[in-house]
Design an enzyme around this catalytic site. Structure first.
Site, PDB file in Angstrom:
ATOM      1  N   ASP A  71       0.853  -1.184   0.000  1.00 56.68           N
ATOM      2  CA  ASP A  71       0.000   0.000   0.000  1.00 56.68           C
ATOM      3  C   ASP A  71       0.893   1.239   0.000  1.00 56.68           C
ATOM      4  OD1 ASP A  71      -2.421   1.448   0.321  1.00 56.68           O
ATOM      5  OD2 ASP A  71      -3.208  -0.178   1.563  1.00 56.68           O
TER       6      ASP A  71
ATOM      7  N   ASP B 214      -3.085   4.569  -2.404  1.00 59.38           N
ATOM      8  CA  ASP B 214      -4.088   5.103  -1.489  1.00 59.38           C
ATOM      9  C   ASP B 214      -4.523   6.505  -1.943  1.00 59.38           C
ATOM     10  OD1 ASP B 214      -5.289   4.694   1.276  1.00 59.38           O
ATOM     11  OD2 ASP B 214      -4.263   6.593   1.604  1.00 59.38           O
TER      12      ASP B 214
ATOM     13  N   HIS C 157     -11.203  -2.844   3.605  1.00 65.20           N
ATOM     14  CA  HIS C 157     -11.091  -2.455   5.006  1.00 65.20           C
ATOM     15  C   HIS C 157     -11.819  -1.146   5.339  1.00 65.20           C
ATOM     16  CE1 HIS C 157      -8.179  -0.174   2.817  1.00 65.20           C
ATOM     17  NE2 HIS C 157      -7.995   0.609   3.857  1.00 65.20           N
ATOM     18  N   ASP C 158     -12.425  -0.506   4.341  1.00 63.28           N
ATOM     19  CA  ASP C 158     -13.171   0.732   4.599  1.00 63.28           C
ATOM     20  C   ASP C 158     -14.679   0.537   4.476  1.00 63.28           C
ATOM     21  OD1 ASP C 158     -10.850   2.308   4.910  1.00 63.28           O
ATOM     22  OD2 ASP C 158     -10.693   2.592   2.741  1.00 63.28           O
TER      23      ASP C 158
ATOM     24  N   GLU D 149      -6.776   3.542  -5.759  1.00 68.86           N
ATOM     25  CA  GLU D 149      -7.988   3.819  -5.000  1.00 68.86           C
ATOM     26  C   GLU D 149      -8.422   5.212  -5.427  1.00 68.86           C
ATOM     27  OE1 GLU D 149      -9.761   4.209  -0.468  1.00 68.86           O
ATOM     28  OE2 GLU D 149      -7.900   5.188  -1.009  1.00 68.86           O
TER      29      GLU D 149
END
Ligand code: GLC
Length: 573
Positions: free
Chosen positions: A112, A215, A358-359, A296
């Site tokens: 990430d 990210d 994870h969000d 993302e």
């Protein structure tokens, strides 16, 4: 097209064929029993992911949420050293072993890259805030207060609620943070910042990692004039009604109440200058063999999200379209969303697909109206693994792990801690992996950082691995099928609507040699699918219903309530 690219350079395009698996390191496996997952723990579970036999899940790549040095205000998404492992998770030597062990199993490793912002404790920021004339002052975004009362420079708000500006007493200026105040945004117009982050990318690629997930990459560059963002309703007036109805009820309410930012991020996101940064990253990736990136990029405008592939396919290798995770449980909503994404993708752009991360609230729970989550989770996995593009499975999705409802005093995510009960935060999807039905689900021997979920006798690896009808067996079989069917791996996508009920989502995946149809019944009623143009015999090669005979059929195909099928049409004329 895709066929050519896949065939012409097998190794460089491994990521088009791969099934990815996202690991949230805090929650996968704890090896030293401090209640927090770690790298050694992950190594001990690699065989579960792919041991080269049909016993294992069979994934080909892992995306790791961050495990770099961090004070963990945002659980790893606030980094103080991009080139070292946080001691909670292990050491660089552990990482090298993890990489080696993963590669030994033909599992690629994607990290990430969290560089819209750093931690406020990163040495770069400590220097930057030390004085106005520090050499690194301009590495972050500093602005004077407005007027005599020294108000924030503009109306920008963070994604975690509140103003995006925090006043620094010592140097008497505001700094910008699109997330927590402990996560100051880097200034991407500063060439030294670009060089420093370039060095970070080189560091990991040189060490052998296979790529990065970027990210919030749409956030890097900000409006040079720092104009105020318009309030949400101005943009919503232009919103297409059909799209609005595709959203979940909750997403609609959030949007209508204009939470959490109360504004449309016109000037602090999606600035054209960000494309140049991504081109520079791509240039670095291309200087190595066979690396990949996945963005993302948040936004509902498919054309805008798709623009991050670059006009010459010279930016991201892959990109998610998160609207797919926002769809209501309607066949038409899913179909329209995929069509919109496909229609807007530039030629040769390769999509990434996902329903959970994870969000997000775990998809199985998001769609659990009326207790139908389990059945729908099977259909989601069927869709995920048969769409065009690279599928990303979120840890636990393969064993039907549910969102865990946590009490206020159990919350860790700063969003939930601060905004409960308006927002419960993201902890519910980050609970420990459920390996077995022991005290701490086989994750640890001591109390984990977040409580484990329930129904472990059903929702765990141990319970499902040898049950042919389990979610695990379904996902494993779909992964295997995907790899064995060229049409699923590299074929074109087209929706089928003729002769198909509005409650079914049907699509074709095709190469010159192979034609596969996927049909998913979203309703509680039996449905017929009779695409007129498909005459002749076909073979059902997979169904989400364990009782379904895999048989040669003539159309119309009858789908049981909540059933999804894969049909080989290569025999049909
Ligand atoms: C991304 C991450 C999220 C994090 C945020 C700030 O959206 O997925 O977990 O909180 O960026 O880094």
């Amino acid at each position: 097209m895709p066929l050519q690219t896949l065939e012409s350079d097998k190794d460089n395009y491994w990521w088009k064929k791969a099934v990815f698996y996202q690991i949230y390191p805090r929650s996968f496996q704890d090896s030293n029993f401090d209640g927090v997952g770690d790298l050694k723990g992950i190594i001990s579970r690699l065989d579960y992911l792919n041991d080269g036999t049909t016993n294992s899940l069979g994934v080909d790549a892992i995306w790791f949420s961050p495990f770099f040095k961090s004070p963990e205000f945002d659980y790893g998404y606030d980094i103080v050293d991009y080139c070292d492992i946080d001691p909670r998770y292990g050491t660089l030597a552990d990482f090298d072993r993890l990489l080696e062990e993963a590669h030994r199993r033909n599992i690629m490793v994607v990290l990430d890259l969290v560089v819209n912002h750093t931690s406020y404790l990163h040495p770069w920021f400590l220097e930057s805030r030390s004085s106005r004339d520090n050499a690194k002052r301009d590495w972050y975004v500093w602005k004077d207060g407005k007027g005599r009362k020294r108000k924030p420079p503009n109306n920008w708000r963070t994604h975690f609620f509140g103003s995006a500006w925090t006043w620094d007493e010592k140097t008497q200026q505001y700094y910008l943070h699109s997330f927590l105040k402990e996560q100051p945004d880097l200034n991407w117009y500063n060439p030294e910042v670009r060089e420093a982050v370039g060095d970070v990318i080189h560091f990991w690629l040189g060490r052998g990692v296979d790529g990065f997930r970027l990210d919030v990459a749409h956030h890097y560059c900000k409006d040079r004039q720092f104009r105020n963002n318009p309030p949400f309703f101005i943009r919503d007036r232009g919103l297409d009604k059909t799209r609005l109805s595709d959203r979940t009820l909750m997403a609609n309410i959030m949007k209508l109440l204009a939470l959490p930012t109360m504004q449309y991020g016109k000037y602090n996101q999606h600035q054209p200058e960000t494309h140049q940064v991504l081109k520079e990253f791509r240039h670095i990736f291309d200087s190595y063999q066979a690396k990949t990136s996945v963005g993302e990029i948040l936004g509902d405008d498919a054309a805008l999200v798709a623009s991050y592939y670059g006009e010459k396919n010279d930016e991201l290798h892959m990109n998610f379209y998160f609207e797919l995770a926002n769809c209501r449980w309607k066949a038409g909503a899913f179909r329209r969303c995929i069509e919109r994404w496909e229609r807007n993708l530039p030629e040769n752009a390769w999509p990434a697909q996902t329903f959970s991360n994870h969000d997000l609230v775990r998809a199985i729970s998001r769609y659990d109206h009326g207790g139908n989550g389990d059945k729908r989770a099977r259909l989601l996995m069927l869709i995920l693994l048969t769409l065009r593009g690279t599928p990303f499975i979120y840890y636990g999705e393969e064993i039907a792990m549910k969102e865990v409802k946590l009490a206020k005093n159990q919350l860790k995510d700063p969003v939930g801690v601060k905004w409960y009960p308006v927002h419960r935060g993201r902890d519910g999807c980050r609970t420990p992996m459920q390996w077995d039905d022991s005290n701490y689900a086989g994750f640890s021997n001591s109390a984990p950082w977040l409580p484990v979920g329930s129904e472990l006798s059903r929702r765990s690896v141990a319970a499902q691995q040898n049950d042919p009808n389990s979610q695990f067996s379904l996902v494993r079989e779909l992964i295997r099928l995907r790899k064995s069917l060229p049409a699923l791996l590299e074929g074109s996508y087209s929706s089928v609507t003729e002769g198909v009920s509005a409650d079914c989502f049907c699509y074709l995946r095709e190469t010159d040699q192979q034609k596969i149809m996927v049909c998913v019944n979203f309703s509680f009623r039996r449905q017929n699918a009779d695409p007129g143009s498909l005459n002749g015999e076909s073979r059902i090669i997979f169904s989400t219903e364990p009782e379904r005979e895999l048989e040669i059929i003539n159309f119309p195909l009858t789908l049981e309530p909540g059933e999804g099928c894969i049909i080989d049409l290569s025999m049909a004329k």
